[in-house]
Enzyme design. Structure first.
Site, mmCIF file in Angstrom:
data_model
loop_
_atom_site.group_PDB
_atom_site.id
_atom_site.type_symbol
_atom_site.label_atom_id
_atom_site.label_comp_id
_atom_site.label_asym_id
_atom_site.label_seq_id
_atom_site.Cartn_x
_atom_site.Cartn_y
_atom_site.Cartn_z
ATOM 1 N N ARG A 243 0.854 -1.191 0.000
ATOM 2 C CA ARG A 243 0.000 0.000 0.000
ATOM 3 C C ARG A 243 0.880 1.227 0.000
ATOM 4 O O ARG A 243 1.979 1.206 0.583
ATOM 5 C CB ARG A 243 -0.852 0.068 1.280
ATOM 6 C CG ARG A 243 -2.156 -0.700 1.234
ATOM 7 C CD ARG A 243 -3.172 -0.052 0.275
ATOM 8 N NE ARG A 243 -4.422 -0.793 0.221
ATOM 9 C CZ ARG A 243 -4.653 -1.838 -0.578
ATOM 10 N NH1 ARG A 243 -3.734 -2.264 -1.394
ATOM 11 N NH2 ARG A 243 -5.837 -2.433 -0.560
ATOM 12 N N GLU B 77 -2.066 7.996 -4.051
ATOM 13 C CA GLU B 77 -2.381 7.605 -5.422
ATOM 14 C C GLU B 77 -3.845 7.947 -5.764
ATOM 15 O O GLU B 77 -4.675 7.974 -4.866
ATOM 16 C CB GLU B 77 -2.107 6.103 -5.632
ATOM 17 C CG GLU B 77 -2.984 5.193 -4.807
ATOM 18 C CD GLU B 77 -2.572 3.717 -4.939
ATOM 19 O OE1 GLU B 77 -1.398 3.388 -4.783
ATOM 20 O OE2 GLU B 77 -3.489 2.910 -5.167
ATOM 21 N N HIS C 15 -1.012 0.456 -9.647
ATOM 22 C CA HIS C 15 -1.781 -0.416 -8.737
ATOM 23 C C HIS C 15 -2.490 -1.544 -9.513
ATOM 24 O O HIS C 15 -3.717 -1.637 -9.506
ATOM 25 C CB HIS C 15 -2.788 0.421 -7.933
ATOM 26 C CG HIS C 15 -3.204 -0.246 -6.648
ATOM 27 N ND1 HIS C 15 -3.492 0.447 -5.496
ATOM 28 C CD2 HIS C 15 -3.396 -1.561 -6.330
ATOM 29 C CE1 HIS C 15 -3.847 -0.399 -4.539
ATOM 30 N NE2 HIS C 15 -3.785 -1.627 -5.028
#
Ligand code: 8YV
Length: 328
Positions: free
Chosen positions: A240, A269, A287
């Protein structure tokens, strides 16, 4: 009996929406609009259930405005978008989507490690820019992967998958650090040795981060930790954003405190720290570690299964705060 109302907060597979529509009155965000917190709250206000992805923050403020809400099913294994204590206090069940993405995500973690160590994107950019006009013996010489030491921080299911790939496929020496040490049987299966975080950072050639995000794991890797790593080492983050201090990492990459990094997740993000965009020795992906269509479909179906089971009075498959069910 009327169907329960649910919100699907982001665009998902049409076949999953069709499945949900058999059981629920579905309000779906199939245009994938970027809702503000206020818009999300407004759309959730009259709903009994929600299908969320990792991006929607479910906290006390939202829960207070959505008194009918009984369950939020996350289409993600990570659930740091949930304030689990607030959800439990409000009697709202939380579910995540583990297991179905383990192998796919471990594949990606390994791909990112390989791309980082062997400078794949950096050399591709060079070639595309028309700079390749002759071969040189040390051109884009990278770090050895096979036989090197792989350090895994966070040894859950995905970490174990990466360990097996490294140990069994690439003859790597695997060391790991985790909140708690694994059973000897799992350590043997993964051929992994438990070490302190400090030893891991000092001795690994490749460090892979697969630990869950929580306030306690915020900036697990900052300037001090990067300084412990070998100058030849690489760092991969598929966990993360926020686990790594991105500004400190960009500085370490620029100063060659470490040799390279591969990042699939970022602080804040989809924004990316501007300094990371200007250093060459970093591989950046948006991601996508779980992004194969079969896996994403399995994750979406698992979130749907959880909603369907819950509203049919059955136990959801992957509850996070099962104590809420006892109150039903
Ligand atoms: C998801 C992830 O795709 O499962 C997770 O925790 O990070 C990804 O697999 C993402 O969170 C969107 O739901």
């Amino acid at each position: 009996m009327s169907k329960p109302k649910i919100l699907v907060a982001r665009a998902v597979f049409p076949e999953v929406i069709a499945r949900l529509e058999k059981h629920f009155k579905v309000d779906a965000n199939q245009d994938d609009e970027n809702w503000s917190k206020a818009q999300l709250t407004e759309r959730m206000r009259d709903k009994e259930g929600a299908f969320t992805t990792g991006g929607e923050r479910i906290d006390a403020q939202l829960l207070a405005a959505c008194p009918k809400l009984k369950i939020c099913a996350n289409m993600a294994v990570g659930y740091n978008n949930f304030d689990l204590d607030a959800m439990t206090a409000a009697g709202v069940l939380a579910t995540n989507a583990p297991d179905v993405l383990t192998e796919t995500t471990a594949d990606f973690g390994f791909a990112l490690l390989m791309a980082t160590a062997r400078r794949i994107t950096e050399s591709e950019h060079y070639l595309r820019a028309g700079k390749w006009n002759k071969w040189r013996y040390d051109m884009f010489a990278g770090a050895e992967v096979h036989g090197s030491t792989l350090g895994i921080l966070g040894m859950g299911r995905i970490g174990q998958g990466i360990a097996k790939r490294g140990a069994l496929g690439f003859g790597m020496k695997v060391i790991y650090h985790n909140r708690s040490r694994l059973d000897a049987g799992i350590e043997a299966e993964c051929k992994a040795r438990y070490v302190s975080k400090e030893e891991l950072l000092k001795s690994a050639d490749h460090v892979v981060l697969v630990l869950p995000y929580s306030p306690a794991s915020h900036h697990t890797i900052g300037a001090a930790e990067l300084a412990l790593m070998k100058p030849s080492a690489t760092l991969v983050n598929i966990a993360r954003g926020g686990i790594v201090d991105d500004a400190a990492l960009a500085a370490a990459l620029r100063n060659k405190t470490i040799s390279a990094a591969g990042l699939d997740v970022f602080e804040g993000e989809p924004k990316v720290h501007p300094d990371l965009l200007t250093v060459p020795n970093v591989v950046l992906t948006p991601h996508i570690a779980s992004a194969t269509l079969p896996t994403r479909l399995a994750m979406a179906n698992l979130a749907a299964d959880n909603l369907i089971a819950f509203f049919s009075g059955k136990k959801p498959l992957t509850p996070l705060n099962a104590s809420v069910l006892a109150l039903e």
